[in-house]
Design a protein around this motif. Structure first.
Motif, short mmCIF file in Angstrom:
data_model
loop_
_atom_site.label_atom_id
_atom_site.label_comp_id
_atom_site.label_asym_id
_atom_site.label_seq_id
_atom_site.Cartn_x
_atom_site.Cartn_y
_atom_site.Cartn_z
N PRO A 30 43.20 56.15 40.75
CA PRO A 30 42.24 54.91 40.32
C PRO A 30 41.85 54.96 38.72
CG PRO A 30 41.08 56.53 41.43
CD PRO A 30 42.41 56.91 41.32
N VAL A 31 41.57 54.02 38.07
CA VAL A 31 41.01 53.54 36.93
C VAL A 31 39.60 52.89 37.20
CG1 VAL A 31 40.95 52.54 34.64
CG2 VAL A 31 42.89 53.58 35.24
N TYR A 32 38.35 53.53 36.72
CA TYR A 32 37.09 52.97 36.93
C TYR A 32 36.84 52.01 35.95
CZ TYR A 32 36.38 56.31 40.85
OH TYR A 32 36.52 56.85 42.12
N VAL A 33 36.05 50.79 36.37
CA VAL A 33 35.51 49.75 35.24
C VAL A 33 34.11 49.74 35.42
CG1 VAL A 33 35.98 47.61 34.48
CG2 VAL A 33 37.99 48.96 35.38
N ARG A 34 33.49 49.98 34.40
CA ARG A 34 31.93 49.62 34.37
C ARG A 34 31.74 48.06 34.24
NH1 ARG A 34 27.64 48.89 31.87
NH2 ARG A 34 25.68 50.06 32.33
N HIS A 35 31.17 47.75 35.48
CA HIS A 35 30.81 46.21 35.38
C HIS A 35 32.23 45.43 35.48
CE1 HIS A 35 28.48 42.70 35.73
NE2 HIS A 35 29.13 41.98 34.64
N GLU A 36 32.26 44.19 36.06
CA GLU A 36 33.52 43.34 36.13
C GLU A 36 34.00 43.26 34.82
OE1 GLU A 36 32.40 39.58 37.87
OE2 GLU A 36 32.41 40.12 39.80
N ILE A 37 35.18 43.43 34.76
CA ILE A 37 35.91 43.54 33.37
C ILE A 37 35.81 42.42 32.59
CG2 ILE A 37 38.25 43.11 34.31
CD1 ILE A 37 37.73 45.40 31.33
N VAL A 38 35.96 41.08 33.52
CA VAL A 38 35.52 39.57 32.84
C VAL A 38 34.98 38.98 34.32
CG1 VAL A 38 37.15 39.61 31.00
CG2 VAL A 38 37.56 38.69 33.34
N HIS A 39 34.01 38.03 34.10
CA HIS A 39 33.47 37.54 35.06
C HIS A 39 34.41 36.23 35.65
CE1 HIS A 39 29.29 38.41 33.50
NE2 HIS A 39 29.69 39.45 34.21
N ASN A 40 35.24 36.99 36.57
CA ASN A 40 36.04 35.82 37.46
C ASN A 40 36.67 36.80 38.60
OD1 ASN A 40 38.92 34.79 38.18
ND2 ASN A 40 37.67 33.11 37.44
N ARG A 41 36.52 36.41 39.65
CA ARG A 41 36.49 36.94 40.96
C ARG A 41 38.13 37.21 41.15
NH1 ARG A 41 34.39 34.26 46.33
NH2 ARG A 41 32.37 34.59 45.46
N TYR A 42 38.79 36.17 41.01
CA TYR A 42 40.26 36.28 41.21
C TYR A 42 40.81 37.45 40.29
CZ TYR A 42 45.21 34.71 41.08
OH TYR A 42 46.45 34.68 41.41
N VAL A 43 40.62 37.36 38.89
CA VAL A 43 41.04 38.46 38.01
C VAL A 43 40.47 39.94 38.80
CG1 VAL A 43 40.64 39.27 35.60
CG2 VAL A 43 41.02 36.90 36.03
N VAL A 44 39.28 40.02 39.26
CA VAL A 44 38.71 41.28 39.62
C VAL A 44 39.76 41.67 40.84
CG1 VAL A 44 36.87 42.52 40.39
CG2 VAL A 44 36.38 41.20 38.24
N ASP A 45 39.88 40.81 41.60
CA ASP A 45 40.62 41.13 42.87
C ASP A 45 41.96 41.45 42.64
OD1 ASP A 45 38.16 40.64 44.43
OD2 ASP A 45 38.72 38.75 45.25
N GLU A 46 42.58 40.88 41.72
CA GLU A 46 43.95 41.27 41.21
C GLU A 46 43.92 42.69 40.55
OE1 GLU A 46 46.95 38.54 40.48
OE2 GLU A 46 46.42 38.72 42.51
N LEU A 47 43.16 43.03 39.86
CA LEU A 47 43.16 44.33 39.13
C LEU A 47 42.79 45.30 40.18
CD1 LEU A 47 41.54 43.35 35.77
CD2 LEU A 47 43.74 44.04 36.28
N ARG A 48 41.67 44.98 41.18
CA ARG A 48 41.47 45.87 42.14
C ARG A 48 42.87 46.15 43.07
NH1 ARG A 48 37.23 43.29 44.29
NH2 ARG A 48 35.66 44.64 43.29
N ALA A 49 43.58 45.20 43.32
CA ALA A 49 44.67 45.35 44.20
C ALA A 49 45.60 46.46 43.43
CB ALA A 49 45.41 44.03 44.40
N LYS A 50 45.56 46.64 41.92
CA LYS A 50 46.57 47.21 41.26
C LYS A 50 45.93 48.79 41.16
CE LYS A 50 48.47 43.38 38.36
NZ LYS A 50 48.49 43.07 37.38
N GLY A 51 44.65 49.04 41.51
CA GLY A 51 43.95 50.40 41.48
C GLY A 51 42.89 50.57 40.99
N ALA A 52 42.34 49.28 40.15
CA ALA A 52 40.90 49.40 39.38
C ALA A 52 39.73 49.27 40.57
CB ALA A 52 41.02 48.03 38.57
N VAL A 53 38.94 50.38 40.24
CA VAL A 53 37.63 50.54 41.06
C VAL A 53 36.44 50.07 40.06
CG1 VAL A 53 36.23 51.98 42.11
CG2 VAL A 53 38.64 52.64 42.29
#
Length: 319
Positions: free
Chosen positions: A39-62
């Motif tokens: 995993p790569v950790y991200v402090r706060h949502e990288i940008v404010h968009n749920r779709y983008v965050v979910d896509e990155l979470r699926a790739k391994g971002a926490v």
């Protein structure tokens, strides 16, 4: 016999959607995952968009809210909104690999604040209390060195250290018109205040608001595709209302559209906040196409070709 679909003209704002800072921030998380694996950790949502965050979470971002939630031995990315100085300092003390995805235009405001403070000048900051960008910018300096102003009323009650040593900075995602009014009020109350040489409001925010203003006379309703915690998206809704749109609404995606509210409209405008991907715009257009005999018109007020480099630590790996 099938009933013919009612006609509708859909006006598309240009520019809309991703700005260079958002594009860069998403790329930073993707490149960090390529370089160090999940995993790569991200402090706060990288940008404010749920779709983008979910896509990155699926790739391994926490995604976490505080550095205390991150282990020492995994990389952490700071979001595009910027962080207080204490955050990279803590990451450094823990010997963490930290990658800063702060938008360069936000960093520019941070650097301005530091320069003024070194000269003994107190800062006034126009922004939204609690927004990550506001927290990050005010956190560049010790408490009391940056005073927050949100409204014209705040200007009247503001207590400053020295009216002769003041400078103004602003959040990058605000309404251009609202900020101009507060800025004018500050100048009237504190004539010696130093205003930004160039507006701190970023080019993308300004351009997206200008496109909505140009579109407003043509449309009965405006849909802004964006997240409810996205400052620039919410400002687009307000700009649409102020420009005369009878109905101006934020939707996260096509499933949020209130079709009954749009009944009888013959022309509708579509735009997207700076953190909303184009795939969501296409989803909304497809939803309209299923219900209307659609005519698409573009309202273009600017062409954007700005690109920001990713941090050196990632460029070295891909060289």
């Amino acid at each position: 016999m099938t009933t013919p679909l009612p006609p509708l003209t859909l006006y598309l704002a240009a520019p809309r959607g991703f700005c260079a800072g958002v594009d860069r921030a998403i790329k930073i998380v993707e490149m960090a995952l390529e370089k160090w694996g999940a995993p790569v950790y991200v402090r706060h949502e990288i940008v404010h968009n749920r779709y983008v965050v979910d896509e990155l979470r699926a790739k391994g971002a926490v995604f976490v809210e505080e550095l205390s939630e991150c282990p020492d031995d995994r990389p952490v990315v700071f979001s595009a909104h910027g962080v207080p100085k204490s955050v990279p300092a803590e990451a450094g003390s823990r010997q963490m690999i930290a990658v800063d995805a702060t938008c360069p235009l936000v960093t520019k405001v941070h650097n301005e604040a530091a320069r003024y403070s070194e000269a003994g000048t107190q800062l006034i900051y126009i922004g939204h209390e609690g927004h990550p960008e506001t927290v990050g910018t005010m956190g560049q300096l010790p408490p009391g060195e940056v005073l927050l102003v949100e409204t014209l009323e705040d200007v009247e009650t503001l207590q400053v250290r020295d009216p002769q040593k003041l400078a103004l900075i602003t959040q990058t995602t605000l309404s251009v018109d609202d900020t101009a009014a507060i800025s004018a009020a500050l100048k009237a109350r504190f004539p010696a205040i130093i205003l930004p040489a160039h507006d701190d409001i970023c080019y993308a925010t300004t351009n997206r608001q200008a496109a909505v203003k140009a579109m407003a006379p043509k449309i009965a309703a405006l849909l802004v595709i964006g997240a409810p915690n996205s400052s620039n998206s919410k400002r687009l809704v307000e700009v649409g209302s102020a420009a005369g749109c009878g109905y101006s609404m934020l939707v996260q995606r096509a499933t949020d559209i209130d079709w009954r509210a749009l009944e009888g409209a013959h022309a509708i405008g579509i735009t997207a906040g700076a953190s909303a991907p184009e795939v969501l715009v296409n989803e909304v257009i497809d939803a309209f196409r299923a219900r209307y005999n659609l005519t698409l018109e573009m309202v273009e007020t600017a062409v954007e070709n700005i690109e920001f480099k990713v941090p050196r630590i990632l460029r070295q790996e891909t060289a």
